[in-house]
Design a protein around this motif. Structure first.
Motif, PDB file in Angstrom:
ATOM      1  N   VAL A 265     -29.138 -34.393  18.251  1.00 27.79           N
ATOM      2  CA  VAL A 265     -29.551 -35.785  18.015  1.00 27.79           C
ATOM      3  C   VAL A 265     -30.983 -35.836  17.508  1.00 27.79           C
ATOM      4  O   VAL A 265     -31.315 -36.618  16.601  1.00 27.79           O
ATOM      5  CB  VAL A 265     -29.373 -36.604  19.310  1.00 27.79           C
ATOM      6  CG1 VAL A 265     -29.908 -38.020  19.123  1.00 27.79           C
ATOM      7  CG2 VAL A 265     -27.903 -36.630  19.729  1.00 27.79           C
ATOM      8  N   GLU A 266     -31.842 -34.987  18.058  1.00 28.75           N
ATOM      9  CA  GLU A 266     -33.249 -34.974  17.659  1.00 28.75           C
ATOM     10  C   GLU A 266     -33.416 -34.527  16.214  1.00 28.75           C
ATOM     11  O   GLU A 266     -34.170 -35.143  15.440  1.00 28.75           O
ATOM     12  CB  GLU A 266     -34.035 -34.040  18.587  1.00 28.75           C
ATOM     13  CG  GLU A 266     -35.491 -33.838  18.195  1.00 28.75           C
ATOM     14  CD  GLU A 266     -36.145 -32.718  18.980  1.00 28.75           C
ATOM     15  OE1 GLU A 266     -37.105 -32.120  18.465  1.00 28.75           O
ATOM     16  OE2 GLU A 266     -35.684 -32.437  20.107  1.00 28.75           O
ATOM     17  N   ARG A 267     -32.738 -33.461  15.836  1.00 27.77           N
ATOM     18  CA  ARG A 267     -32.916 -32.896  14.500  1.00 27.77           C
ATOM     19  C   ARG A 267     -32.121 -33.624  13.426  1.00 27.77           C
ATOM     20  O   ARG A 267     -32.574 -33.767  12.291  1.00 27.77           O
ATOM     21  CB  ARG A 267     -32.520 -31.412  14.501  1.00 27.77           C
ATOM     22  CG  ARG A 267     -33.448 -30.532  15.315  1.00 27.77           C
ATOM     23  CD  ARG A 267     -34.860 -30.491  14.732  1.00 27.77           C
ATOM     24  NE  ARG A 267     -35.714 -29.588  15.464  1.00 27.77           N
ATOM     25  CZ  ARG A 267     -35.893 -28.306  15.156  1.00 27.77           C
ATOM     26  NH1 ARG A 267     -35.267 -27.791  14.115  1.00 27.77           N
ATOM     27  NH2 ARG A 267     -36.680 -27.545  15.885  1.00 27.77           N
ATOM     28  N   PHE A 268     -30.900 -34.059  13.776  1.00 22.37           N
ATOM     29  CA  PHE A 268     -30.010 -34.599  12.751  1.00 22.37           C
ATOM     30  C   PHE A 268     -29.585 -36.043  12.982  1.00 22.37           C
ATOM     31  O   PHE A 268     -28.849 -36.612  12.177  1.00 22.37           O
ATOM     32  CB  PHE A 268     -28.764 -33.710  12.634  1.00 22.37           C
ATOM     33  CG  PHE A 268     -29.074 -32.282  12.264  1.00 22.37           C
ATOM     34  CD1 PHE A 268     -29.689 -31.970  11.058  1.00 22.37           C
ATOM     35  CD2 PHE A 268     -28.768 -31.246  13.131  1.00 22.37           C
ATOM     36  CE1 PHE A 268     -29.967 -30.656  10.711  1.00 22.37           C
ATOM     37  CE2 PHE A 268     -29.042 -29.922  12.806  1.00 22.37           C
ATOM     38  CZ  PHE A 268     -29.650 -29.628  11.587  1.00 22.37           C
ATOM     39  N   GLY A 269     -30.007 -36.632  14.092  1.00 23.65           N
ATOM     40  CA  GLY A 269     -29.748 -38.045  14.325  1.00 23.65           C
ATOM     41  C   GLY A 269     -28.434 -38.384  14.973  1.00 23.65           C
ATOM     42  O   GLY A 269     -28.199 -39.543  15.337  1.00 23.65           O
ATOM     43  N   ARG A 270     -27.572 -37.388  15.169  1.00 26.39           N
ATOM     44  CA  ARG A 270     -26.270 -37.650  15.768  1.00 26.39           C
ATOM     45  C   ARG A 270     -25.586 -36.315  16.089  1.00 26.39           C
ATOM     46  O   ARG A 270     -26.115 -35.254  15.738  1.00 26.39           O
ATOM     47  CB  ARG A 270     -25.377 -38.463  14.836  1.00 26.39           C
ATOM     48  CG  ARG A 270     -25.075 -37.800  13.503  1.00 26.39           C
ATOM     49  CD  ARG A 270     -24.249 -38.690  12.586  1.00 26.39           C
ATOM     50  NE  ARG A 270     -22.920 -38.958  13.108  1.00 26.39           N
ATOM     51  CZ  ARG A 270     -22.537 -40.147  13.571  1.00 26.39           C
ATOM     52  NH1 ARG A 270     -23.393 -41.164  13.601  1.00 26.39           N
ATOM     53  NH2 ARG A 270     -21.310 -40.329  14.017  1.00 26.39           N
TER      54      ARG A 270
END
Length: 247
Positions: free
Chosen positions: A80-85
């Motif tokens: 979630v932090e790196r790719f948003g989901r």
């Protein structure tokens, strides 16, 4: 998403450092997925991440021991932090320290339950809230043909894999149409599965079968990709992939 249904998806994989996990990471990355790789062997993860990035893909990794619930939460949080989901969680980590029950290798029985069953539950516990918040998500779990038949020396291992199928089927029925749940059950595959057994006779028997009939890990990776690439309203629930020569 592209027509393949894989391009752009964020996929976390446990047990990603070798075998089926590694093959799946490479295949999905080649089709445009963004990978979040987890395993205990960080050196292998770093090498795999570098291969993916050198080929133009996107990947990050985190040391992950699936027996630790906090490690799975951290892996999902990294996605979630790196790719948003997070679109797909491939719960692939497993152990097969198989031996006859008479060997009384109780610690190895415990280890199989901890990795194969509790590890799956830890992944579900970490990803389910994220998938619910998104309104979509896909659980893909590596089981085994041992989830369908029990042979001597594999009683406990098969028990864990039967449990995997039961848990995943329960998860599917509770998914309310917003989540997808897939169980992929490999037969004899060319991995280091045999090396886990501490019983010399069992290890030799499994190794002989592997050398004689095993299929490549890429065959299982293609099955996983098939499930992932389907349209959102198509849920491929169970796939069994075994060598043609395996009974």
């Amino acid at each position: 998403m592209s027509e393949s249904g894989i391009d752009g998806k964020v996929v976390a994989i446990t047990g990603a450092s070798s075998g089926i996990g590694e093959a799946t990471a490479l295949l999905l990355a080649g089709r445009g997925a963004r990978l979040v790789l987890g395993a205990r062997r960080t050196g292998r993860l770093a090498e795999l991440t570098a291969r993916i990035e050198e080929a133009g893909g996107a990947a990050v990794f985190l040391r992950t021991d699936v027996t630790r619930a906090e490690d799975l939460r951290a892996l999902v949080a990294l996605a979630v932090e790196r790719f948003g989901r997070l679109d797909v969680l491939v719960s692939n980590a497993g152990v097969g320290t198989v031996s006859p029950l008479d060997d009384l290798r109780v610690e190895e029985w415990d280890r199989m339950v901890d990795v194969n069953v509790k590890g799956l539950l830890h992944g579900i516990g970490a990803a389910l809230p994220v998938f619910r918040a998104q309104g979509a998500g896909h659980f893909v779990t590596t089981a085994s043909t041992a989830a369908y038949t029990v042979v001597p020396a594999m009683a406990v291992y098969a028990g864990t894999k039967y449990a995997v199928r039961a848990i995943c089927e329960g998860l599917r029925k509770e998914a309310d149409g917003s989540l997808r749940v897939t169980t992929v059950s490999p037969g004899v595959t060319d991995t280091d599965f045999a090396e886990a057994s501490t019983n010399p006779e069992v290890r030799a028997r499994i190794t002989e079968m592997r050398d004689r009939v095993a299929i490549a890990p890429e065959a299982i990776a293609r099955a996983i990709a098939f499930a992932v690439e389907q349209p959102a309203d198509v849920d491929v629930n169970e796939i069994v992939v075994r060598p043609t020569a395996q009974h």
